[in-house]
Design a protein around this motif. Structure first.
Motif, PDB file in Angstrom:
ATOM      1  N   MET A  40     -10.031  -1.364  -7.671  1.00  0.00           N
ATOM      2  CA  MET A  40      -9.179  -0.436  -8.419  1.00  0.00           C
ATOM      3  C   MET A  40      -9.392  -0.585  -9.931  1.00  0.00           C
ATOM      4  SD  MET A  40      -7.303   1.287  -6.151  1.00  0.00           S
ATOM      5  CE  MET A  40      -6.007   2.024  -7.101  1.00  0.00           C
ATOM      6  N   LEU A  41      -9.635  -1.824 -10.382  1.00  0.00           N
ATOM      7  CA  LEU A  41      -9.849  -2.044 -11.814  1.00  0.00           C
ATOM      8  C   LEU A  41     -11.089  -1.297 -12.305  1.00  0.00           C
ATOM      9  CD1 LEU A  41      -8.949  -5.835 -12.110  1.00  0.00           C
ATOM     10  CD2 LEU A  41      -7.794  -3.970 -13.299  1.00  0.00           C
ATOM     11  N   GLU A  42     -12.052  -1.163 -11.402  1.00  0.00           N
ATOM     12  CA  GLU A  42     -13.286  -0.461 -11.788  1.00  0.00           C
ATOM     13  C   GLU A  42     -13.063   1.021 -12.078  1.00  0.00           C
ATOM     14  OE1 GLU A  42     -16.642  -1.256  -9.319  1.00  0.00           O
ATOM     15  OE2 GLU A  42     -16.685  -3.329 -10.063  1.00  0.00           O
ATOM     16  N   THR A  43     -11.958   1.575 -11.586  1.00  0.00           N
ATOM     17  CA  THR A  43     -11.693   2.999 -11.823  1.00  0.00           C
ATOM     18  C   THR A  43     -11.244   3.250 -13.271  1.00  0.00           C
ATOM     19  OG1 THR A  43      -9.356   2.818 -11.207  1.00  0.00           O
ATOM     20  CG2 THR A  43     -10.909   3.326  -9.421  1.00  0.00           C
ATOM     21  N   GLY A  44     -10.864   2.163 -13.962  1.00  0.00           N
ATOM     22  CA  GLY A  44     -10.420   2.307 -15.352  1.00  0.00           C
ATOM     23  C   GLY A  44      -8.963   2.743 -15.468  1.00  0.00           C
ATOM     24  N   ARG A  45      -8.278   2.905 -14.323  1.00  0.00           N
ATOM     25  CA  ARG A  45      -6.860   3.310 -14.357  1.00  0.00           C
ATOM     26  C   ARG A  45      -5.980   2.085 -14.651  1.00  0.00           C
ATOM     27  NH1 ARG A  45      -6.279   5.695  -8.502  1.00  0.00           N
ATOM     28  NH2 ARG A  45      -4.103   5.827  -9.129  1.00  0.00           N
ATOM     29  N   PRO A  46      -4.732   2.307 -15.126  1.00  0.00           N
ATOM     30  CA  PRO A  46      -3.830   1.158 -15.301  1.00  0.00           C
ATOM     31  C   PRO A  46      -3.458   0.591 -13.915  1.00  0.00           C
ATOM     32  CG  PRO A  46      -3.017   3.137 -16.428  1.00  0.00           C
ATOM     33  CD  PRO A  46      -4.115   3.581 -15.530  1.00  0.00           C
ATOM     34  N   ILE A  47      -3.747  -0.685 -13.715  1.00  0.00           N
ATOM     35  CA  ILE A  47      -3.523  -1.296 -12.392  1.00  0.00           C
ATOM     36  C   ILE A  47      -2.501  -2.421 -12.494  1.00  0.00           C
ATOM     37  CG2 ILE A  47      -4.614  -2.529 -10.454  1.00  0.00           C
ATOM     38  CD1 ILE A  47      -5.498   0.451 -10.811  1.00  0.00           C
ATOM     39  N   TYR A  48      -1.450  -2.294 -11.691  1.00  0.00           N
ATOM     40  CA  TYR A  48      -0.404  -3.321 -11.616  1.00  0.00           C
ATOM     41  C   TYR A  48      -0.496  -4.010 -10.258  1.00  0.00           C
ATOM     42  CZ  TYR A  48       1.750  -0.799 -15.517  1.00  0.00           C
ATOM     43  OH  TYR A  48       1.997  -0.214 -16.726  1.00  0.00           O
ATOM     44  N   THR A  49      -0.034  -5.252 -10.221  1.00  0.00           N
ATOM     45  CA  THR A  49       0.183  -5.875  -8.906  1.00  0.00           C
ATOM     46  C   THR A  49       1.645  -6.342  -8.898  1.00  0.00           C
ATOM     47  OG1 THR A  49      -0.412  -8.174  -9.474  1.00  0.00           O
ATOM     48  CG2 THR A  49      -2.209  -6.726  -8.803  1.00  0.00           C
ATOM     49  N   VAL A  78      -1.548 -11.556  -6.834  1.00  0.00           N
ATOM     50  CA  VAL A  78      -2.133 -11.121  -5.567  1.00  0.00           C
ATOM     51  C   VAL A  78      -2.634 -12.310  -4.731  1.00  0.00           C
ATOM     52  CG1 VAL A  78      -4.532 -10.675  -6.285  1.00  0.00           C
ATOM     53  CG2 VAL A  78      -3.386  -9.120  -4.701  1.00  0.00           C
ATOM     54  N   VAL A  79      -2.819 -13.453  -5.391  1.00  0.00           N
ATOM     55  CA  VAL A  79      -3.260 -14.665  -4.703  1.00  0.00           C
ATOM     56  C   VAL A  79      -2.693 -15.855  -5.478  1.00  0.00           C
ATOM     57  CG1 VAL A  79      -5.457 -14.606  -6.000  1.00  0.00           C
ATOM     58  CG2 VAL A  79      -5.349 -15.896  -3.890  1.00  0.00           C
ATOM     59  N   HIS A  80      -2.347 -16.942  -4.743  1.00  0.00           N
ATOM     60  CA  HIS A  80      -1.791 -18.132  -5.424  1.00  0.00           C
ATOM     61  C   HIS A  80      -2.922 -18.972  -5.998  1.00  0.00           C
ATOM     62  CE1 HIS A  80       2.266 -17.470  -4.162  1.00  0.00           C
ATOM     63  NE2 HIS A  80       1.904 -17.392  -2.903  1.00  0.00           N
ATOM     64  N   ASN A  81      -3.633 -18.418  -6.943  1.00  0.00           N
ATOM     65  CA  ASN A  81      -4.734 -19.170  -7.526  1.00  0.00           C
ATOM     66  C   ASN A  81      -4.894 -18.729  -8.983  1.00  0.00           C
ATOM     67  OD1 ASN A  81      -7.685 -19.556  -8.284  1.00  0.00           O
ATOM     68  ND2 ASN A  81      -7.510 -20.751  -6.415  1.00  0.00           N
ATOM     69  N   GLU A  82      -4.604 -19.673  -9.898  1.00  0.00           N
ATOM     70  CA  GLU A  82      -4.585 -19.313 -11.322  1.00  0.00           C
ATOM     71  C   GLU A  82      -5.932 -18.832 -11.832  1.00  0.00           C
ATOM     72  OE1 GLU A  82      -2.889 -22.673 -13.465  1.00  0.00           O
ATOM     73  OE2 GLU A  82      -1.182 -22.641 -12.078  1.00  0.00           O
ATOM     74  N   THR A  83      -7.024 -19.441 -11.329  1.00  0.00           N
ATOM     75  CA  THR A  83      -8.361 -19.058 -11.811  1.00  0.00           C
ATOM     76  C   THR A  83      -8.631 -17.590 -11.505  1.00  0.00           C
ATOM     77  OG1 THR A  83      -8.942 -21.281 -11.063  1.00  0.00           O
ATOM     78  CG2 THR A  83     -10.746 -19.902 -11.836  1.00  0.00           C
ATOM     79  N   VAL A  84      -8.313 -17.189 -10.262  1.00  0.00           N
ATOM     80  CA  VAL A  84      -8.565 -15.797  -9.857  1.00  0.00           C
ATOM     81  C   VAL A  84      -7.649 -14.855 -10.639  1.00  0.00           C
ATOM     82  CG1 VAL A  84      -8.598 -14.188  -7.915  1.00  0.00           C
ATOM     83  CG2 VAL A  84      -9.247 -16.561  -7.550  1.00  0.00           C
ATOM     84  N   ILE A  85      -6.382 -15.248 -10.781  1.00  0.00           N
ATOM     85  CA  ILE A  85      -5.425 -14.381 -11.482  1.00  0.00           C
ATOM     86  C   ILE A  85      -5.838 -14.206 -12.953  1.00  0.00           C
ATOM     87  CG2 ILE A  85      -3.004 -14.187 -12.274  1.00  0.00           C
ATOM     88  CD1 ILE A  85      -3.466 -13.561  -9.271  1.00  0.00           C
ATOM     89  N   ASP A  86      -6.276 -15.305 -13.593  1.00  0.00           N
ATOM     90  CA  ASP A  86      -6.723 -15.202 -14.992  1.00  0.00           C
ATOM     91  C   ASP A  86      -7.881 -14.221 -15.101  1.00  0.00           C
ATOM     92  OD1 ASP A  86      -4.802 -16.960 -15.752  1.00  0.00           O
ATOM     93  OD2 ASP A  86      -6.124 -18.704 -15.918  1.00  0.00           O
ATOM     94  N   ASP A  87      -8.783 -14.273 -14.135  1.00  0.00           N
ATOM     95  CA  ASP A  87      -9.936 -13.363 -14.169  1.00  0.00           C
ATOM     96  C   ASP A  87      -9.492 -11.910 -13.998  1.00  0.00           C
ATOM     97  OD1 ASP A  87     -12.791 -12.896 -14.270  1.00  0.00           O
ATOM     98  OD2 ASP A  87     -12.624 -12.336 -12.158  1.00  0.00           O
ATOM     99  N   LEU A  88      -8.560 -11.682 -13.071  1.00  0.00           N
ATOM    100  CA  LEU A  88      -8.069 -10.309 -12.838  1.00  0.00           C
ATOM    101  C   LEU A  88      -7.347  -9.787 -14.085  1.00  0.00           C
ATOM    102  CD1 LEU A  88      -6.722 -10.642  -9.178  1.00  0.00           C
ATOM    103  CD2 LEU A  88      -8.672  -9.278  -9.913  1.00  0.00           C
ATOM    104  N   LYS A  89      -6.565 -10.671 -14.701  1.00  0.00           N
ATOM    105  CA  LYS A  89      -5.839 -10.256 -15.919  1.00  0.00           C
ATOM    106  C   LYS A  89      -6.840  -9.933 -17.030  1.00  0.00           C
ATOM    107  CE  LYS A  89      -1.397 -12.641 -15.393  1.00  0.00           C
ATOM    108  NZ  LYS A  89      -0.648 -13.855 -15.745  1.00  0.00           N
ATOM    109  N   ALA A  90      -7.858 -10.767 -17.149  1.00  0.00           N
ATOM    110  CA  ALA A  90      -8.870 -10.533 -18.190  1.00  0.00           C
ATOM    111  C   ALA A  90      -9.539  -9.180 -17.989  1.00  0.00           C
ATOM    112  CB  ALA A  90      -9.903 -11.659 -18.162  1.00  0.00           C
ATOM    113  N   LYS A  91      -9.618  -8.724 -16.745  1.00  0.00           N
ATOM    114  CA  LYS A  91     -10.255  -7.437 -16.456  1.00  0.00           C
ATOM    115  C   LYS A  91      -9.247  -6.286 -16.550  1.00  0.00           C
ATOM    116  CE  LYS A  91     -14.233  -8.927 -13.766  1.00  0.00           C
ATOM    117  NZ  LYS A  91     -14.278 -10.352 -14.016  1.00  0.00           N
ATOM    118  N   GLY A  92      -7.992  -6.612 -16.860  1.00  0.00           N
ATOM    119  CA  GLY A  92      -7.027  -5.545 -17.130  1.00  0.00           C
ATOM    120  C   GLY A  92      -5.839  -5.463 -16.179  1.00  0.00           C
ATOM    121  N   ALA A  93      -5.809  -6.266 -15.111  1.00  0.00           N
ATOM    122  CA  ALA A  93      -4.682  -6.178 -14.164  1.00  0.00           C
ATOM    123  C   ALA A  93      -3.387  -6.649 -14.837  1.00  0.00           C
ATOM    124  CB  ALA A  93      -4.970  -7.030 -12.935  1.00  0.00           C
ATOM    125  N   ILE A  94      -2.313  -5.946 -14.547  1.00  0.00           N
ATOM    126  CA  ILE A  94      -1.000  -6.342 -15.090  1.00  0.00           C
ATOM    127  C   ILE A  94      -0.153  -6.830 -13.922  1.00  0.00           C
ATOM    128  CG2 ILE A  94       1.053  -5.551 -16.361  1.00  0.00           C
ATOM    129  CD1 ILE A  94      -0.918  -3.215 -17.323  1.00  0.00           C
TER     130      ILE A  94
END
Ligand code: SF4
Length: 286
Positions: free
Chosen positions: A26-35, A39-55
């Motif tokens: 969904m982030l690849e679509t460029g739309r505002p994406i919320y969760t 989405v997963v109990h893992n800080e490394t993955v969440i930091d990466d998703l946030k860096a790519k724009g996930a809120i």
């Protein structure tokens, strides 16, 4: 020569993988994406998703206050949500992408049906876990959460009520069996469905077998991941030198004893990359 054995069922389960993949897609679509929740109990993955724009919306209050921009979408994670959150989402102009794991949907449906039939729903699980909060939110009548077999021992059953017992998907199998036995002993054995998901059961079983043989056991997973904590408990009961780590930085091994076998397992929220890093390090260390 030290053998390093990685449990083949370690890491992301299909429910978590599906939700994480969906957020990236969904982030690849460029739309505002919320969760709704991480989405997963893992800080490394969440930091990466946030860096790519996930809120990440952390609370119901944050969702209530949300005025989503044009074209926004919100992803429901594998743990699922209570019915009232779906109702709240309907009042917002936002696309809902539901990644609730099918195993969790099954429990929500069962709990809802039995509750509507007038039964008192009991859930073996952690009352503060979002999956359990979600299941509770599908019940219309009385519902209680039993965290431990001790809770089942002292539960105040009433002669007037019919009970229906399910489990959180990541509940420890032997604790669930103990609860069922306590129920039987106390005369309540009618309505029990073991809803521990197969991915969890298989992972717990493998971890137990591996920890029984290993001299050192490493369990990788987020600090907030309940299934990783349970894996740790299972392993620590069989292998005194069990390390619970979130990332490689947390691992402090001792070289003082003879180590023939190192076992590695990981919770459902641990990406393959983290497991491979630990495996590589341990191989170089011994
Ligand atoms: S642990 Fe089981 S129930 Fe939970 S997301 Fe994974 S597959 Fe689904």
């Amino acid at each position: 020569m030290t053998e390093i054995r990685v449990d083949p069922s370690a890491g992301f389960c299909f429910g978590v993988q599906r939700a994480v993949d969906k957020v990236y897609e969904m982030l690849e679509t460029g739309r505002p994406i919320y969760t709704y929740g991480p989405v997963v109990h893992n800080e490394t993955v969440i930091d990466d998703l946030k860096a790519k724009g996930a809120i990440v919306l952390e609370t119901e209050e944050e969702l209530q206050a949300l005025d989503p921009p044009e074209g926004a979408a919100i992803i429901i994670r594998a743990h699922g949500i209570p019915r009232r959150i779906y109702e709240l989402l309907e009042t917002k102009h936002i696309e809902v992408v539901d990644c609730t794991c099918p195993f969790v949907i099954k429990i929500q449906k069962l709990a809802g049906e039995h509750s509507r039939a007038g039964e008192h729903v009991l859930i073996a699980g952690n009352p503060k876990h979002p999956e359990v909060e979600g299941i509770v939110g599908w019940c219309d009548g009385p519902v209680d959460v039993l965290e431990t077999p001790e809770d089942a021992e002292k539960y105040p059953f009433s002669e007037e009520e019919t009970y229906f017992l399910v489990s959180q998907t990541t509940y420890q199998l032997n604790k669930f069996t103990q609860i069922v036995e306590i129920f039987e002993k106390r005369g309540y054995n009618d309505n029990v469905v073991n809803t521990i998901c197969s991915a969890t059961q298989i992972r717990q079983q493998h971890a137990e077998e591996l920890a029984s043989e290993a001299d050192v056991m490493i369990v990788i997973g987020g600090r907030n991941s309940s299934n990783t904590r349970k894996l740790y408990e299972i392993c620590a009961a069989r292998c005194p030198e069990t390390h619970y780590i979130q990332t490689l930085d947390d691992l402090h091994l001792e070289r003082s004893k003879i180590v023939r076998l190192v076992g590695i397992t990981a919770g459902a929220s641990t990406p393959k990359k983290s497991i491979e890093e630990v495996q590589k390090y341990v191989r170089a260390y011994f």
